[in-house]
Write a protein that holds these residues in place. Structure first.
Motif, PDB file in Angstrom:
ATOM      1  N   GLY A 226      11.933  23.612  36.864  1.00 52.23           N
ATOM      2  CA  GLY A 226      11.022  22.567  37.323  1.00 52.23           C
ATOM      3  C   GLY A 226       9.832  22.374  36.408  1.00 52.23           C
ATOM      4  N   LEU A 227       9.872  22.955  35.205  1.00 56.34           N
ATOM      5  CA  LEU A 227       8.744  22.860  34.280  1.00 56.34           C
ATOM      6  C   LEU A 227       8.645  21.458  33.687  1.00 56.34           C
ATOM      7  N   GLU A 228       7.418  20.978  33.562  1.00 56.29           N
ATOM      8  CA  GLU A 228       7.124  19.698  32.923  1.00 56.29           C
ATOM      9  C   GLU A 228       6.071  19.917  31.837  1.00 56.29           C
ATOM     10  N   LEU A 229       6.161  19.131  30.766  1.00 57.23           N
ATOM     11  CA  LEU A 229       5.204  19.208  29.665  1.00 57.23           C
ATOM     12  C   LEU A 229       4.534  17.860  29.465  1.00 57.23           C
ATOM     13  N   TYR A 230       3.264  17.889  29.084  1.00 53.52           N
ATOM     14  CA  TYR A 230       2.514  16.660  28.807  1.00 53.52           C
ATOM     15  C   TYR A 230       2.616  16.369  27.312  1.00 53.52           C
ATOM     16  N   ARG A 231       3.369  15.313  26.980  1.00 52.55           N
ATOM     17  CA  ARG A 231       3.573  14.943  25.574  1.00 52.55           C
ATOM     18  C   ARG A 231       3.400  13.443  25.394  1.00 52.55           C
ATOM     19  N   HIS A 232       2.685  13.079  24.339  1.00 51.98           N
ATOM     20  CA  HIS A 232       2.526  11.667  23.982  1.00 51.98           C
ATOM     21  C   HIS A 232       2.024  10.831  25.160  1.00 51.98           C
ATOM     22  N   GLY A 233       1.092  11.408  25.917  1.00 52.82           N
ATOM     23  CA  GLY A 233       0.452  10.656  26.980  1.00 52.82           C
ATOM     24  C   GLY A 233       1.207  10.579  28.291  1.00 52.82           C
ATOM     25  N   ALA A 234       2.244  11.390  28.469  1.00 55.31           N
ATOM     26  CA  ALA A 234       3.019  11.343  29.718  1.00 55.31           C
ATOM     27  C   ALA A 234       3.660  12.704  29.982  1.00 55.31           C
ATOM     28  N   ASP A 254      -3.346  12.003  16.622  1.00 54.75           N
ATOM     29  CA  ASP A 254      -4.146  10.791  16.441  1.00 54.75           C
ATOM     30  C   ASP A 254      -5.578  11.156  16.074  1.00 54.75           C
ATOM     31  N   PRO A 255      -6.313  10.251  15.413  1.00 55.68           N
ATOM     32  CA  PRO A 255      -7.733  10.491  15.145  1.00 55.68           C
ATOM     33  C   PRO A 255      -8.496  10.719  16.445  1.00 55.68           C
ATOM     34  N   ILE A 256      -9.582  11.490  16.381  1.00 54.63           N
ATOM     35  CA  ILE A 256     -10.341  11.839  17.573  1.00 54.63           C
ATOM     36  C   ILE A 256     -10.777  10.599  18.351  1.00 54.63           C
ATOM     37  N   ALA A 257     -11.328   9.606  17.656  1.00 56.00           N
ATOM     38  CA  ALA A 257     -11.813   8.411  18.344  1.00 56.00           C
ATOM     39  C   ALA A 257     -10.693   7.730  19.112  1.00 56.00           C
ATOM     40  N   GLU A 258      -9.492   7.727  18.547  1.00 59.07           N
ATOM     41  CA  GLU A 258      -8.347   7.118  19.225  1.00 59.07           C
ATOM     42  C   GLU A 258      -7.928   7.936  20.437  1.00 59.07           C
ATOM     43  N   GLN A 259      -7.984   9.268  20.300  1.00 58.81           N
ATOM     44  CA  GLN A 259      -7.653  10.125  21.436  1.00 58.81           C
ATOM     45  C   GLN A 259      -8.604   9.865  22.601  1.00 58.81           C
TER      46      GLN A 259
END
Length: 270
Positions: A226-234, A254-259
């Motif tokens: 049941g493990l889930e990982l947070y990747r690429h915003g989801a 991504d650059p900090i400002a974009e994050q």
């Protein structure tokens, strides 16, 4: 360096320092203060976006050329204990759980020091004294609990977890346990028991912190179904461990400002 959004918390970036998980790498964190009447709301929102709490700070890895650290959580509805995990539950049948407010005690600190000296003598927390420990436990602006596990027969404190209560689950902020009984798999047991607490409370997730491919320290987390990982915003369902690699090229993050611009923030005005 500071980055901010209109009507939003201020975000900062730490200076690079040696990575505690992967040798030869440098880590950097994006963080913001957690304070005020809207602290719970901010913690709930950012925890769902890969952030973790440390006292009155929320942080997320933001390394310049590595994106190995992945926030991990267990989906309660999808979790099924393995045979080994069922045996771990049976081996710890004499333990009794006791949930208290976020208040440090001498017994907790004694166990904490024993754990650090045996498992993390060279780690970043090795020099923590009793005042540092009290600050770690007690300096919380949100709903936090200390979950103690005491042996019913010997009356000795065996394991402790500092746990945050989120609107969608439990976040295991930091746990420690007796290193002298490895056969009991106390670290695994605490995760299994938090799954049970979440199930009883009707909460859908248990947040485990970060899973890092290639790091032996974090390998145990991949053993939970049941493990889930947070990747690429989801959030995505965990695949096999060898399906993931530690990205190490300059374009992996991504650059900090974009994050910062991509962080979804709740309405903190109310």
């Amino acid at each position: 360096m500071r980055h901010s959004l209109p009507l939003a918390p201020q975000f900062y970036v730490t200076a690079p320092q040696p990575c505690p998980y992967l040798p030869g790498r440098m880590e950097r964190k994006l963080f913001t203060a957690l304070q005020g009447d809207a602290a719970d709301k901010l913690n709930n929102s950012l925890s769902k976006q890969g952030f973790r709490r440390s006292q009155n700070v929320l942080y997320r890895p933001s390394c310049s050329d590595c994106s190995a650290c992945l926030s991990a959580r267990i989906s309660i509805k999808d979790f099924r204990p393995s045979r080994s995990q069922k045996r771990t539950i049976k081996r710890n049948a004499t333990l009794r759980r006791h949930a208290t407010s976020a208040w440090a005690t001498e017994d907790q600190y004694e166990l904490f020091r024993t754990y650090l000296d045996a498992r993390h003598a060279d780690g970043g927390m090795a020099d923590m004294d009793v005042f540092d420990f009290a600050a770690m436990v007690e300096e919380t602006p949100i709903r936090s609990r200390v979950i103690e596990y005491t042996d019913h027969e010997t009356r000795k404190l065996k394991a402790v977890c500092l746990t945050d209560v989120l609107d969608d689950g439990l976040s295991m902020v930091y746990s420690f346990y007796s290193p002298h009984v490895p056969a009991q798999s106390l670290g695994t047991y605490m995760v299994l028991d938090h799954v049970e607490i979440a199930r009883e409370a009707g909460l859908p997730y248990v947040y485990l912190g970060y899973w890092v491919p290639g790091s032996a320290k974090m390998g145990y987390k991949s053993a939970f179904s049941g493990l889930e990982l947070y990747r690429h915003g989801a959030w995505e369902k965990f695949r096999k461990p060898d399906s993931y690699s530690a990205d190490t090229h300059p374009m992996s993050t991504d650059p900090i400002a974009e994050q910062v611009a991509n962080i979804s923030l709740p309405d903190l005005r109310s």
